[in-house]
Design a protein around this motif. Structure first.
Motif, PDB file in Angstrom:
ATOM      1  N   UNK A  84       3.810  22.381  -4.352  1.00 11.60           N
ATOM      2  CA  UNK A  84       4.987  23.115  -4.765  1.00 11.60           C
ATOM      3  C   UNK A  84       5.231  24.277  -3.797  1.00 11.60           C
TER       4      UNK A  84
ATOM      5  N   UNK B 155       0.836  -1.198   0.000  1.00 10.12           N
ATOM      6  CA  UNK B 155       0.000   0.000   0.000  1.00 10.12           C
ATOM      7  C   UNK B 155       0.872   1.250   0.000  1.00 10.12           C
TER       8      UNK B 155
ATOM      9  N   UNK C   9      -6.068   9.147   5.768  1.00  8.84           N
ATOM     10  CA  UNK C   9      -5.653   8.134   6.739  1.00  8.84           C
ATOM     11  C   UNK C   9      -6.434   6.870   6.488  1.00  8.84           C
ATOM     12  N   UNK C  10      -5.715   5.755   6.432  1.00  5.99           N
ATOM     13  CA  UNK C  10      -6.420   4.495   6.199  1.00  5.99           C
ATOM     14  C   UNK C  10      -5.696   3.345   6.878  1.00  5.99           C
ATOM     15  N   UNK C  11      -6.364   2.221   6.911  1.00  4.76           N
ATOM     16  CA  UNK C  11      -5.684   1.008   7.347  1.00  4.76           C
ATOM     17  C   UNK C  11      -6.050  -0.132   6.414  1.00  4.76           C
TER      18      UNK C  11
ATOM     19  N   UNK D 122       2.565   1.967  -3.451  1.00  5.14           N
ATOM     20  CA  UNK D 122       1.703   2.571  -4.462  1.00  5.14           C
ATOM     21  C   UNK D 122       1.303   3.994  -4.085  1.00  5.14           C
ATOM     22  N   UNK D 123       0.955   4.211  -2.826  1.00  3.02           N
ATOM     23  CA  UNK D 123       0.454   5.530  -2.434  1.00  3.02           C
ATOM     24  C   UNK D 123       1.555   6.587  -2.392  1.00  3.02           C
TER      25      UNK D 123
ATOM     26  N   UNK E 191       3.808   6.504  -4.641  1.00  9.08           N
ATOM     27  CA  UNK E 191       4.151   6.572  -6.067  1.00  9.08           C
ATOM     28  C   UNK E 191       5.625   6.236  -6.307  1.00  9.08           C
TER      29      UNK E 191
ATOM     30  N   UNK F  91     -11.005   3.679   5.581  1.00  7.16           N
ATOM     31  CA  UNK F  91     -10.491   5.051   5.614  1.00  7.16           C
ATOM     32  C   UNK F  91     -11.030   5.789   6.827  1.00  7.16           C
TER      33      UNK F  91
ATOM     34  N   UNK G 260      -9.173  16.795 -11.073  1.00  8.77           N
ATOM     35  CA  UNK G 260      -9.584  16.383  -9.725  1.00  8.77           C
ATOM     36  C   UNK G 260     -10.426  17.452  -9.073  1.00  8.77           C
TER      37      UNK G 260
ATOM     38  N   UNK H  68      -0.732   9.041 -12.351  1.00 10.84           N
ATOM     39  CA  UNK H  68       0.126   8.038 -11.711  1.00 10.84           C
ATOM     40  C   UNK H  68      -0.759   6.828 -11.455  1.00 10.84           C
TER      41      UNK H  68
ATOM     42  N   UNK I  42     -12.115  12.014  -9.815  1.00  9.45           N
ATOM     43  CA  UNK I  42     -11.029  12.149 -10.782  1.00  9.45           C
ATOM     44  C   UNK I  42     -11.537  11.862 -12.186  1.00  9.45           C
TER      45      UNK I  42
ATOM     46  N   UNK J 149       1.481  25.266 -13.879  1.00  8.04           N
ATOM     47  CA  UNK J 149       2.188  24.168 -13.225  1.00  8.04           C
ATOM     48  C   UNK J 149       1.239  23.030 -12.866  1.00  8.04           C
TER      49      UNK J 149
ATOM     50  N   UNK K 261      -5.763   4.380 -10.523  1.00 10.33           N
ATOM     51  CA  UNK K 261      -6.430   3.235  -9.891  1.00 10.33           C
ATOM     52  C   UNK K 261      -7.621   3.710  -9.066  1.00 10.33           C
ATOM     53  N   UNK K 262      -7.455   4.836  -8.366  1.00 11.07           N
ATOM     54  CA  UNK K 262      -8.561   5.379  -7.574  1.00 11.07           C
ATOM     55  C   UNK K 262      -9.655   5.893  -8.498  1.00 11.07           C
TER      56      UNK K 262
ATOM     57  N   UNK L 144      -8.170  -0.277  -5.439  1.00 13.75           N
ATOM     58  CA  UNK L 144      -6.789   0.161  -5.664  1.00 13.75           C
ATOM     59  C   UNK L 144      -5.776  -0.487  -4.723  1.00 13.75           C
ATOM     60  N   UNK L 145      -6.194  -0.852  -3.520  1.00  8.25           N
ATOM     61  CA  UNK L 145      -5.225  -1.498  -2.637  1.00  8.25           C
ATOM     62  C   UNK L 145      -4.929  -2.923  -3.091  1.00  8.25           C
TER      63      UNK L 145
ATOM     64  N   UNK M  55      -1.427   5.357  -8.737  1.00  7.01           N
ATOM     65  CA  UNK M  55      -2.287   5.611  -7.572  1.00  7.01           C
ATOM     66  C   UNK M  55      -3.547   6.364  -7.984  1.00  7.01           C
TER      67      UNK M  55
END
Lengths: 287, 427
Positions: free
Chosen positions: A286, A94, A230-232, A97-98, A100, B378, B22, B158, B27, B54, B163-164, B179-180, B160
């Motif tokens: 940024x 997880x 936040x997740x699990x 992927x999150x 990236x 979540x 987004x 990306x 998305x 940007x 997938x979402x 996605x997980x 992530x």
């Protein structure tokens, strides 16, 4: 062998996995002239391992056999020597992927701990990325450095023995991603921000306790991070098995000769891991 | 100023880029094309008006569909409400507390009021607002923001984000893969730069693109595909640099048996006999003769190069995620893997994977077989208001993973013990 690249044949100096059976594996450092004891007998490295193809069946001295597997970060995670509580593959996947993570990414991590996540990160960012990992415990930092060298990934990683909350990661403006698994991550958030690239990046904090999560989220918002989440994640392992269900006896009946039915199904374990930690992700915009 | 622009140039949105729009948790992937409109969240606008800005910037949608960069301090709402109540014991939910009507709000919108200004108007015209608790006020404002927000953020694609997006927008296209679960697959298959990975998927190219992202343009990816041609729409959305496509090969599964038997002839100029049955070549019956010749030659070359990569049977990883029954797919394609390499099979349903598990045990040649799924939860994290979110994603699919080992040609007494040792059939 390398943690970040496959090879076909077992060589002197490799770290391989000896597979004895389900839930029964052990890491082995392959060395000319060395021997490894297993419950099926002795494995002689020079004759049984070196030059053999990974995945081969190796017969041990007592006649039993094992398989020798090529190392992967996932196999290392379930076989490494624990110096601290570690992260397991479910959370690691997880996080990867999150955040990236991909080849070329520059990552900062603290604490290094037993190096479970570190090896997975190295696999994902090789060959062109770099991992800056910080561990405040001197012996653990040294052991990690030793292991990275032994596993031939030391060119991709820099270990620093310092306190990330006080002294940061030792680099600024270079990271695409930062990972925190420390008791007080909110104290390191500003250092995470400083370590990250101006263009932005991803951050993750892993904490077992919700109070830690709350404090960390506050710090992230204060420091201007966005897209907090936040997740699990929990893994459920399904045990495939055949069960036999008896059929009722309602008296003589030509149409139902059987006494039981075999069923292929899965069962879940009586107890399963219910919590490892909360994962909090955010994006640095940024600056 | 000129120096700044040069430095930031790689981070600026360009025409032709594949981006992701987004708003909140919604998305949408689009390609920026000149004058091309995009529809997103019930609004039409022109993404190409953002060219030069940007990545990661948030824009207001101005009249005419023109995107205008939003200044960071604009987003600071005045949530320092002076007055707040302690609980809701006296608040009547009679639907009459908001004095502004729908028409009034439309008039305000027409006057060009910004979303924060409209929200402020709603707050001022609500008779119950100042009686709400501070938390209820925050919640109210958040809800109005979601409804009246007129902004779009433009992100770089990306794995992530895509997938979402697919999971939220079009789960049916990706076999309802959460996605997980995709994250688990990529890690369990040890996808990394420099390896040779086989992918068989019917997930609009999301899985293929994710594998390619994790390989970073190193190594090779061979897409095994059913039917006439590979589906790659999802791969485009990743916006990979051109050289990534050099690592991507394709091989039609209708030739797998021939390849395994060693009877596949890729040097033959004419399509192989029986092409009438093979959808791969039928596709070209509609082409002009000359064009057809050139295209056929191209296809033949691609087939030959993919076959060359496969026939060594030394691939490093296998990822399967499709609507097809996974059993025959897995048993067919696993033969292309080296020993001691991981494979991962995703299925929306558990039963086909149980069958795969059983058949693999009978066949031998695999260890560490595991049938798993993940549970994702979540959380809302706010001071004194931390709790799991009210809705959870119920279904994410299942994964069967394992590692190949040398296949046992002889079956001596040892393997019987192996069956007893490894098999988990119990009453």
């Amino acid at each position: 062998m390398s943690f970040v690249e496959y090879s076909d044949l077992i060589q002197d100096g490799d770290v391989a996995i000896v597979y004895l059976g389900p839930e029964s594996m052990m890491p082995v450092k392959v060395k000319q002239g060395a021997q490894t004891q297993t419950r099926y007998g002795v494995i002689r490295h020079s004759s049984d391992l070196i030059g053999r193809r990974y995945g081969s069946k190796v017969t041990c001295s007592k006649g039993g056999w094992v398989y020798v597997l090529h190392m992967t970060p996932e196999l290392w995670t379930v076989n490494l020597p624990h110096r601290t509580q570690i992260l397991y593959t479910t959370d690691i996947a997880t996080i990867t992927m999150m955040l990236e993570l991909k080849p070329g990414a520059v990552v900062c991590e603290s604490g290094t701990g037993s190096g479970s996540l570190s090896h997975a990160i190295l696999r994902s960012i090789a060959p062109s990325g770099h991992l800056h990992t910080v561990e405040f415990h001197q012996q653990r930092a040294e052991k990690a450095e030793e292991e990275f060298k032994e596993h031939r990934v030391d060119r991709l990683v820099t270990v620093r023995n310092q306190d990330v909350c006080k002294d940061g990661f030792g680099v600024t403006g270079v990271a695409d991603a930062v990972f925190l698994d420390i008791p007080s991550p909110w104290e390191a958030v500003r250092h995470a921000k400083a370590a990250m690239k101006r263009q932005g990046g991803r951050v993750c904090s892993f904490s077992p306790c919700i109070e830690q999560v709350q404090k960390t989220c506050e710090a992230l918002v204060d420091q201007g991070f966005e897209e907090l989440s936040t997740l699990e994640v929990l893994l459920r392992v399904h045990d495939v098995r055949t069960v036999y269900l008896p059929l009722p006896d309602f008296g003589p009946d030509e149409t139902a000769p059987q006494t039981s039915v075999a069923l292929k199904t899965t069962t879940l374990p009586r107890e399963m891991p219910g919590h490892t930690g909360y994962l909090t992700f955010a994006t640095k915009p940024r600056t | 100023m000129a120096d700044n622009v040069d430095e930031d140039s790689p981070d600026r949105i360009k025409a032709g880029d594949y981006v992701v729009l987004k708003r909140g948790d919604i998305f949408k992937a689009v390609q920026i094309q000149p004058k091309k409109k995009a529809m997103f969240e019930k609004q039409w606008f022109l993404p190409d008006t953002a060219v030069g800005q940007l990545y990661g910037s948030t824009f207001d949608v101005a009249p005419g569909g023109i995107l205008q960069p939003r200044k960071p301090k604009d987003t600071e709402g005045s949530t320092d409400a002076n007055e707040a109540g302690t609980d809701n014991r006296h608040i009547l939910d009679d639907g009459k507390s908001q004095k502004l009507t729908r028409d009034d709000i439309e008039i305000l919108k027409g006057q060009g009021l910004k979303d924060q200004e409209i929200i402020q108007q709603l707050v001022d015209n609500s008779s119950t607002f100042r009686d709400k608790t501070k938390y209820a006020q925050d919640k109210y404002i958040k809800k109005k923001k979601k409804k009246y927000e007129n902004t779009v953020t433009i992100l770089r694609p990306s794995c992530r984000i895509l997938a979402m997006m697919y999971h939220g927008r079009e789960p049916g296209k990706i076999c309802h893969m959460r996605y997980d679960m995709l994250a688990q697959m990529l890690t369990l298959a040890n996808i990394h730069a420099g390896s040779k990975v086989l992918v068989f998927e019917t997930c609009a190219g999301l899985v293929l693109g994710s594998v390619m992202e994790r390989m970073g343009g190193y190594g090779s990816v061979i897409q095994m595909f059913p039917g006439g041609g590979p589906v790659r729409a999802g791969v485009e959305s990743f916006g990979f640099p051109a050289h990534f496509h050099d690592t991507l090969h394709e091989f039609p599964i209708c030739h797998v048996n021939a390849l395994l038997a060693g009877t596949l002839d890729t040097a033959c100029k004419d399509p192989p006999a029986g092409r009438g049955q093979c959808p791969y070549f039928m596709f070209f019956f509609y082409f002009q003769a000359q064009e057809r010749k050139v295209k056929l030659e191209e296809k033949r070359k691609k087939l030959a190069s993919a076959a060359a990569l496969l026939e060594g049977r030394n691939a490093d990883g296998l990822v399967i995620a499709s609507r097809f029954h996974p059993c025959p797919v897995l048993l067919g394609l696993i033969q292309f893997l080296s020993p001691s390499r991981p494979f991962v099979v995703y299925s929306q349903y558990k039963e086909p994977l149980i069958e795969c598990f059983t058949k693999l045990k009978e066949r031998g040649g695999t260890v560490n077989l595991r049938l798993t799924d993940t549970w994702l939860r979540r959380y809302q994290v706010l001071p004194n208001r931390t709790h799991p979110l009210l809705l959870m994603s119920g279904a994410g699919g299942f994964i069967l993973s394992g590692t190949t080992v040398a296949v046992d040609d002889s079956k001596p007494a040892n393997s019987q013990r192996a069956e007893e040792r490894i098999s988990s059939c119990l009453v």
